[in-house]
Scaffold this motif. Structure first.
Motif, PDB file in Angstrom:
ATOM      1  N   THR A 192       0.716  -1.210   0.045  1.00 30.23           N
ATOM      2  CA  THR A 192      -0.098   0.276  -0.040  1.00 30.23           C
ATOM      3  C   THR A 192       0.651   1.296   0.176  1.00 30.23           C
ATOM      4  N   GLY A 193       0.246   2.343  -0.089  1.00 32.69           N
ATOM      5  CA  GLY A 193       1.107   3.535  -0.030  1.00 32.69           C
ATOM      6  C   GLY A 193       1.628   4.191  -1.227  1.00 32.69           C
ATOM      7  N   GLY A 194       1.678   3.524  -2.314  1.00 35.04           N
ATOM      8  CA  GLY A 194       1.900   4.215  -3.631  1.00 35.04           C
ATOM      9  C   GLY A 194       3.407   3.824  -4.160  1.00 35.04           C
ATOM     10  N   GLU A 195       4.389   3.386  -3.120  1.00 38.96           N
ATOM     11  CA  GLU A 195       5.705   3.085  -3.588  1.00 38.96           C
ATOM     12  C   GLU A 195       5.625   1.798  -4.192  1.00 38.96           C
ATOM     13  N   GLN A 196       6.523   1.792  -5.366  1.00 41.32           N
ATOM     14  CA  GLN A 196       6.876   0.461  -6.070  1.00 41.32           C
ATOM     15  C   GLN A 196       8.077  -0.135  -5.776  1.00 41.32           C
ATOM     16  N   ARG A 197       8.342  -0.835  -4.659  1.00 37.45           N
ATOM     17  CA  ARG A 197       9.535  -1.299  -4.302  1.00 37.45           C
ATOM     18  C   ARG A 197       9.394  -2.423  -3.143  1.00 37.45           C
ATOM     19  N   ILE A 198      10.605  -3.105  -3.027  1.00 39.57           N
ATOM     20  CA  ILE A 198      10.361  -4.157  -2.061  1.00 39.57           C
ATOM     21  C   ILE A 198      10.998  -3.842  -0.481  1.00 39.57           C
ATOM     22  N   SER A 199      11.716  -2.680  -0.607  1.00 40.64           N
ATOM     23  CA  SER A 199      12.319  -2.328   0.679  1.00 40.64           C
ATOM     24  C   SER A 199      13.031  -3.535   1.771  1.00 40.64           C
ATOM     25  N   ASN A 200      13.619  -4.324   1.110  1.00 37.36           N
ATOM     26  CA  ASN A 200      14.339  -5.566   1.938  1.00 37.36           C
ATOM     27  C   ASN A 200      13.321  -6.207   2.772  1.00 37.36           C
ATOM     28  N   PHE A 201      12.191  -6.311   2.061  1.00 40.28           N
ATOM     29  CA  PHE A 201      11.048  -7.486   2.662  1.00 40.28           C
ATOM     30  C   PHE A 201      11.576  -8.731   2.184  1.00 40.28           C
ATOM     31  N   LEU A 202      10.785  -9.924   1.938  1.00 36.40           N
ATOM     32  CA  LEU A 202      11.302 -11.199   2.022  1.00 36.40           C
ATOM     33  C   LEU A 202      11.955 -11.256   0.373  1.00 36.40           C
ATOM     34  N   LEU A 203      13.242 -11.154   0.170  1.00 35.56           N
ATOM     35  CA  LEU A 203      13.730 -11.053  -1.196  1.00 35.56           C
ATOM     36  C   LEU A 203      13.860 -12.468  -1.706  1.00 35.56           C
ATOM     37  N   TRP A 204      14.246 -13.492  -0.804  1.00 34.73           N
ATOM     38  CA  TRP A 204      14.147 -15.008  -1.134  1.00 34.73           C
ATOM     39  C   TRP A 204      12.984 -15.373  -1.694  1.00 34.73           C
ATOM     40  N   GLN A 205      12.095 -15.177  -0.482  1.00 30.92           N
ATOM     41  CA  GLN A 205      10.443 -15.834  -0.856  1.00 30.92           C
ATOM     42  C   GLN A 205       9.698 -15.310  -1.974  1.00 30.92           C
ATOM     43  N   LEU A 206      10.027 -13.967  -2.314  1.00 34.92           N
ATOM     44  CA  LEU A 206       9.291 -13.493  -3.293  1.00 34.92           C
ATOM     45  C   LEU A 206       9.475 -13.616  -4.656  1.00 34.92           C
ATOM     46  N   ALA A 207      10.344 -14.839  -4.872  1.00 38.42           N
ATOM     47  CA  ALA A 207      10.984 -15.058  -6.215  1.00 38.42           C
ATOM     48  C   ALA A 207       9.805 -15.127  -7.271  1.00 38.42           C
ATOM     49  N   TYR A 208       8.792 -15.870  -7.054  1.00 42.22           N
ATOM     50  CA  TYR A 208       7.926 -16.017  -8.092  1.00 42.22           C
ATOM     51  C   TYR A 208       6.423 -15.487  -7.640  1.00 42.22           C
ATOM     52  N   THR A 209       6.192 -14.658  -6.671  1.00 47.27           N
ATOM     53  CA  THR A 209       5.079 -14.048  -5.889  1.00 47.27           C
ATOM     54  C   THR A 209       4.586 -13.037  -7.050  1.00 47.27           C
ATOM     55  N   GLU A 210       3.172 -12.936  -7.213  1.00 52.53           N
ATOM     56  CA  GLU A 210       2.585 -11.798  -7.855  1.00 52.53           C
ATOM     57  C   GLU A 210       2.586 -10.782  -7.065  1.00 52.53           C
ATOM     58  N   LEU A 211       2.941  -9.400  -7.572  1.00 54.02           N
ATOM     59  CA  LEU A 211       3.186  -8.138  -7.067  1.00 54.02           C
ATOM     60  C   LEU A 211       1.959  -7.236  -7.288  1.00 54.02           C
TER      61      LEU A 211
END
Ligand code: IPE
Ligand code: IPE
Ligand code: MG
Length: 259
Positions: A192-211
């Motif tokens: 939420t909040g309009g930014e389009q970045r991962i900000s060091n969240f789940l880097l490994w686990q988001l490999a094939y996650t829908e964003l």
């Protein structure tokens, strides 16, 4: 062994209702500022949205909900905001855990606890213990969490467990040491909040996650907004490296090993 196989090792299922939703809850400060209120009022109001999301996810049959509450970089914020967030986390644990337990929700906290004070650590441990056997929804709070920290701590633990290992480690050997080893990889990521970045969240686990990114600020995010995110997810074609034609002709290939 890891409980769940990695999306880069096998082709996972693509469930219509996401089994695991991971959210970066962003925009609290701006929500408050728009209302001429101090930033921390946005955090306070954001707790309401957390309650609503937990309830909605449980009703929809989502099995895992993971919320980014405080990043390893958020210590860079003004000291009074950091201390408000820590107090809020502690209060949440004190007030809400009984209710979570009553609703059969399992609570997990991921992140580096070494900077938390002893009282907070004790509350986290007690809450995790109390709810450990619950089976409806697994709610994970990422607090002082960083994706790079997670990979590094896992790598450290793995190498400690195999001090004499001369050959390279495999991905599936690392997985059990990652913080979220108890959950499948997220199907849907929402920020939420309009930014389009991962900000060091789940880097490994988001490999094939829908964003999915939305401009809605976290305190204003509600059930309708969640439904919209899930509808967007349901329109996606999750190919995991294959072609669209293959999906139509070989749907049975789901779960097949690609190693
Ligand atoms: C997210 O809201 C909450 C935390 C990072 C703890 P922010 O506090 O980042 O709100 P904005 O992005 O400044 O509006
Ligand atoms: C990400 O939000 C972390 C959390 C929501 C806890 P931030 O607001 O801290 O992210 P950046 O700094 O804008 O990337
Ligand atoms: Mg922010």
């Amino acid at each position: 062994m890891a409980l769940f196989k990695s999306s880069t090792r096998i082709i996972p299922d693509a469930p219509a209702v996401p089994r695991h939703i991971a959210i970066i809850m962003d925009g609290n400060g701006r929500w408050a500022k728009q209302r001429m209120m101090p930033r921390v009022m946005g955090h306070q109001r954001g707790v309401e949205t957390v309650r609503e999301m937990v309830k909605s996810c449980r009703q929809m049959g989502v099995e895992y909900l993971t919320l980014f509450a405080f990043s390893s970089e958020n210590w860079r914020r003004p000291a009074d905001e950091v201390s408000f967030l820590m107090q809020l986390f502690l209060k949440m644990l004190e007030r809400e855990v009984t209710k979570l337990h009553k609703n059969n929700i399992r609570l997990k906290v991921i992140g580096d606890r070494s900077r938390f004070d002893a009282q907070l650590v004790r509350h986290i441990e007690e809450a995790e213990q109390l709810t450990a056997d619950n089976t409806s929804l697994t709610l994970t709070i990422a607090a002082n969490y960083g994706g790079r920290w997670d990979i590094m701590q896992a790598m450290h633990a793995l190498s400690q467990a195999h001090p004499d290992r001369a050959t390279a480690f495999g991905e599936e050997e690392l997985a059990p040491y990652l913080s979220m080893h108890y959950a499948p990889e997220p199907d849907l990521f929402i920020r939420t909040g309009g930014e389009q970045r991962i900000s060091n969240f789940l880097l490994w686990q988001l490999a094939y996650t829908e964003l999915y990114f939305t401009d809605i600020l976290w305190p204003a995010f509600d059930r309708a907004a969640l439904d919209e995110a899930i509808q967007s997810y349901q329109k996606r074609e999750r190919r995991f490296g294959r072609t669209s034609e293959q999906l139509k002709t070989e749907p049975e290939s789901e779960g097949k090993s690609v190693a």
